[in-house]
Design a protein around this motif. Structure first.
Motif, PDB file in Angstrom:
ATOM      1  N   ARG B 269       0.824  -1.200   0.000  1.00  0.00           N
ATOM      2  CA  ARG B 269       0.000   0.000   0.000  1.00  0.00           C
ATOM      3  C   ARG B 269       0.870   1.267   0.000  1.00  0.00           C
ATOM      4  NH1 ARG B 269      -4.287   1.299   4.756  1.00  0.00           N
ATOM      5  NH2 ARG B 269      -5.536  -0.300   3.775  1.00  0.00           N
ATOM      6  N   ALA B 270       1.906   1.256   0.838  1.00  0.00           N
ATOM      7  CA  ALA B 270       2.802   2.424   0.907  1.00  0.00           C
ATOM      8  C   ALA B 270       3.559   2.601  -0.403  1.00  0.00           C
ATOM      9  CB  ALA B 270       3.774   2.262   2.065  1.00  0.00           C
ATOM     10  N   TRP B 273       0.723   4.000  -3.056  1.00  0.00           N
ATOM     11  CA  TRP B 273       0.118   5.314  -2.822  1.00  0.00           C
ATOM     12  C   TRP B 273       1.136   6.374  -2.431  1.00  0.00           C
ATOM     13  CZ3 TRP B 273      -4.547   5.989  -4.684  1.00  0.00           C
ATOM     14  CH2 TRP B 273      -5.362   4.854  -4.855  1.00  0.00           C
ATOM     15  N   LYS B 274       2.244   5.947  -1.783  1.00  0.00           N
ATOM     16  CA  LYS B 274       3.199   6.953  -1.338  1.00  0.00           C
ATOM     17  C   LYS B 274       4.346   7.113  -2.334  1.00  0.00           C
ATOM     18  CE  LYS B 274       5.376   7.615   2.869  1.00  0.00           C
ATOM     19  NZ  LYS B 274       5.756   6.992   4.160  1.00  0.00           N
ATOM     20  N   HIS B 275       5.022   6.004  -2.626  1.00  0.00           N
ATOM     21  CA  HIS B 275       6.216   6.110  -3.465  1.00  0.00           C
ATOM     22  C   HIS B 275       5.858   6.355  -4.923  1.00  0.00           C
ATOM     23  CE1 HIS B 275       9.182   4.627  -0.410  1.00  0.00           C
ATOM     24  NE2 HIS B 275       8.032   4.351   0.165  1.00  0.00           N
ATOM     25  N   GLY B 278       3.425   9.317  -5.477  1.00  0.00           N
ATOM     26  CA  GLY B 278       4.140  10.532  -5.110  1.00  0.00           C
ATOM     27  C   GLY B 278       4.958  11.071  -6.271  1.00  0.00           C
ATOM     28  N   ASN B 279       5.561  10.184  -7.034  1.00  0.00           N
ATOM     29  CA  ASN B 279       6.353  10.628  -8.180  1.00  0.00           C
ATOM     30  C   ASN B 279       5.496  10.851  -9.416  1.00  0.00           C
ATOM     31  OD1 ASN B 279       9.055  10.802  -7.226  1.00  0.00           O
ATOM     32  ND2 ASN B 279       9.020   8.584  -6.989  1.00  0.00           N
ATOM     33  N   TRP B 281       2.714  12.258  -9.492  1.00  0.00           N
ATOM     34  CA  TRP B 281       2.033  13.550  -9.390  1.00  0.00           C
ATOM     35  C   TRP B 281       2.650  14.610 -10.287  1.00  0.00           C
ATOM     36  CZ3 TRP B 281      -2.563  14.694  -8.374  1.00  0.00           C
ATOM     37  CH2 TRP B 281      -3.285  14.028  -7.381  1.00  0.00           C
TER      38      TRP B 281
END
Lengths: 304, 357
Positions: B269-270, B273-275, B278-279, B281
């Motif tokens: 999940r991290a 949605w995060k890694h 995050g890029n 975007w």
């Protein structure tokens, strides 16, 4: 038949024509195996046939010509065996109007195909080939046109030239060439410094010959893909202009204009707007599927 | 720390200045493109206004005006001057916010546009919010489940969006959601009559004005009016943004840092949605700006179907009344915002993505 196939697929073709045909045959085989692309092809071919044979397919005329009591009796009939898609406020058969209207859609598509991409293609290849200030000027011009809002500009143009099909087509063509110029330029840049082009140049080929004979054919496939994919958008824009009352004028059965006529009755007589919309949707979907399929075959590297 | 660099101070300054110029470059490009494109837009509207088949004076004052007024307007518009001078006058008045007077409403076009534009802005803004809220997660899902059924479903959804005339979908939606289900308000403008005249106009965007007035009932009414047109308008951007998010996410998920994160034991999940997101975007922001621009333009057709008092409706109504000043004024405003967003998206991409040259 098998002999012909073997000739097509020969390892060492004897002539340029044989090689070209062989490659086209392989491309067709790849295309044929893609069911969605085939659906797209069938839709587009059906549109062309429908437009060609419209008078024979349509059971009624473009207008009913009814007046008085007859008109009052025959108008706003829901879909039935006699009128597959129902009748409108003038007692016209909606199905017949859609069939005849396919000619207008095809006309728009045909004219746009033979204007905007060609203009963009020439500007793009010339710009990429010569580079320098020619490239600078032409690409700034392209950027300017690319940044314009298409529909609104088409509205303004249609307003100035008067309402009608010609203005709508002109407006669409004027606003859609820049994308092709960009594409053709990018393709040209990748070819410009190749050895075979240098070889052709050394043999004394003129600029004109290099561009038309050596650069343009290589850019063609990606251009065809792009044009097919754009066709859906062009049909939707044309329908939008027709819907706003700026394209073909009544009683011409342009599909967008037909939806506009059905707008006032949408809550009581749903079929007036539903069927022309379905027609637009089907044709746009057909071009989208066909374009996707062509991209997989002709331009595999850019597959999404 | 810093003392180590002092010997190389001279080099660093030069290097720093070079970096500075590099960073300014996209901005200079942005400004010059903006100026050139705007000039092109004004030139085009000028040509449309002057070289059209009808007499430009009649287009402005109507054909029923008396001869004296015709002569006066003729001179006022500078039609006796050379065409280049006329264009100069035109640029001058546009830059002073003067877009002429509308024949249809008898108001200055600028004043009309200030009245109509907030409605369009409100509609397009809500639509882009919907677009991001739904499009991005759907795209992430499609990328994670690549070539499985969620991905194919998203593909079909996008394909339908790219093939449907929006005004037609809007009419079908009215039949379903207003006539049959009665979930939304009648497709007639922004507010019910009972609130229409009591609401104080501050921003002229009803959702905000009703909140400012603290009128909860009016806010709910406004929302019931805007939700259907905004959802429909957002369909295209949901379709577009989901496809773009999918491809950006697929790019990211193939990178080595993702493998590293997996090896390190970071939860899936991290990672997603995060890694990865995050890029992703960075390119997404530029796509969102582009999408917003096309929504402002695309709202023209939606506004007609929902009797929405926005700029698109203003332009088309003026067009049908052959009110040239209003049409061209509207075109300039929509064109300007469109160009600005278009070029901003280009600029953002260059700033955020160090690889873009």
């Amino acid at each position: 038949m098998t002999e012909f196939k073997a000739w097509l697929l020969a390892e060492n073709p004897d002539s340029r024509a044989q090689a070209t045909l062989g490659r086209s045959y392989l491309a067709w085989l790849r295309f044929y195996r893609n069911p969605l692309a085939m659906i797209g092809l069938v839709i587009v071919v059906a549109l062309i046939l429908m437009a060609l044979f419209a008078p024979y397919i349509a059971p009624y005329g473009m207008t009913s010509g009814l007046t008085g009591n007859e008109l009052a009796l025959q108008r706003f009939q829901p879909p039935s065996a006699a009128h597959w898609f129902g009748t409108d406020g003038q007692a016209n058969d909606v199905f017949s109007r859609i069939v005849i209207g396919s000619r207008i859609t095809l006309l728009i598509v045909a004219i746009v195909i033979f204007t905007a991409p060609i203009l963009g293609f020439v500007i793009g290849t010339v710009s990429g080939y010569f580079g320098g200030w020619v490239d600078g000027v032409l690409m700034r011009l392209t950027d300017i046109f690319l940044a314009f809002p298409k529909l609104v500009l088409a509205l303004a143009l249609a307003a100035a030239m008067g309402r009608g099909l010609e203005s709508a087509i002109f407006a669409i063509a004027v606003t859609s060439w820049p994308a092709y110029a960009r594409l053709a330029r990018a393709e040209t840049l990748t070819i410009r410094n190749t050895d075979y082009l240098a070889a052709a140049k050394l043999q004394g080929a003129s600029h004109w010959r290099l561009i038309t004979g050596h650069i343009m054919p290589l850019c063609l496939s990606s251009l065809i893909v792009r044009v097919t994919l754009d066709m859906a958008g062009i049909i939707l824009t044309a329908a939008g202009l027709g819907f706003l009352g700026l394209g073909a004028q009544p009683p011409i059965p342009e599909w967008g204009a037909m939806i506009a006529e059905g707008r006032d009755y949408i809550l009581s007589y749903w079929w007036l707007a539903t069927f022309p919309g379905l027609a637009i949707f089907t044709v746009a979907l057909g071009f989208n599927l066909l374009g996707d399929g062509l991209r997989d075959v002709l331009d595999p590297k850019s597959g999404a | 720390m810093m003392s180590g660099f002092t010997t190389k101070g001279g080099f660093l300054t030069v290097f720093g200045r070079a970096m500075h110029v590099q960073k300014l470059r996209p901005l200079l490009h942005f400004i010059s493109m903006l100026a050139m494109t705007l000039f092109g837009l004004l030139l085009l509207t000028f040509v449309i206004g002057r070289l059209m088949p009808t007499d430009p004076v009649i287009a402005v004052i109507g054909d029923k005006a008396p001869e004296a007024l015709y002569q006066k307007t003729y001179l006022e518009m500078g039609l006796d001057k050379p065409i280049v001078t006329q264009f100069g006058y035109y640029l001058n008045s546009v830059f002073h916010g003067d877009l002429g007077t509308s024949v249809r409403t008898a108001n200055p076009v600028t004043e009309d546009i200030l009245n109509y534009f907030p409605a369009t802005l409100e509609l397009a803004t809500l639509a882009i919010i919907f677009g991001v809220l739904f499009g991005v997660p759907i795209g992430v899902l499609a990328a994670v489940k690549q070539n499985k059924w969620p991905d194919n479903l998203v593909r079909v959804f996008a394909l339908i969006g790219h093939s449907s005339p929006i005004f037609w979908l809007a009419m079908l939606a009215i039949v379903v959601f207003y006539q049959h289900l009665d979930w939304v308000a009648a497709p007639e403008g922004r507010l019910s009559v009972m609130y229409e005249y009591t609401l104080p106009k501050v921003t002229n965007m009803v959702l905000i004005d009703t909140l400012l007035a603290g009128d909860w009932g009016a806010f709910k009414d406004a929302f019931a009016h805007i939700v259907l047109p905004a959802s429909l308008l957002s369909y295209y951007s949901v379709a577009y943004l989901s496809r773009m998010t999918r491809s950006f996410m697929l790019d990211q998920l193939q990178q080595e840092y993702i493998t590293t994160a997996r090896v390190k034991g970071v939860s899936e999940r991290a990672i997603i949605w995060k890694h990865a997101l995050g890029n992703a975007w960075v390119p997404l922001i530029t796509v969102i700006a582009l999408s917003y621009a096309s929504l402002l333009e695309g709202s023209v057709l939606t506004e007609i179907v929902f009797s929405w008092p926005g700029l698109g409706r203003y332009i088309t109504d003026s067009l049908l009344a052959a009110d040239m000043n209003a049409v061209l004024g509207g075109t300039i405003v929509v064109g300007f915002v469109f160009i600005l967003l278009n070029l901003t998206s280009d600029l953002l991409y260059k700033i955020f993505d160090p690889r873009a040259k």
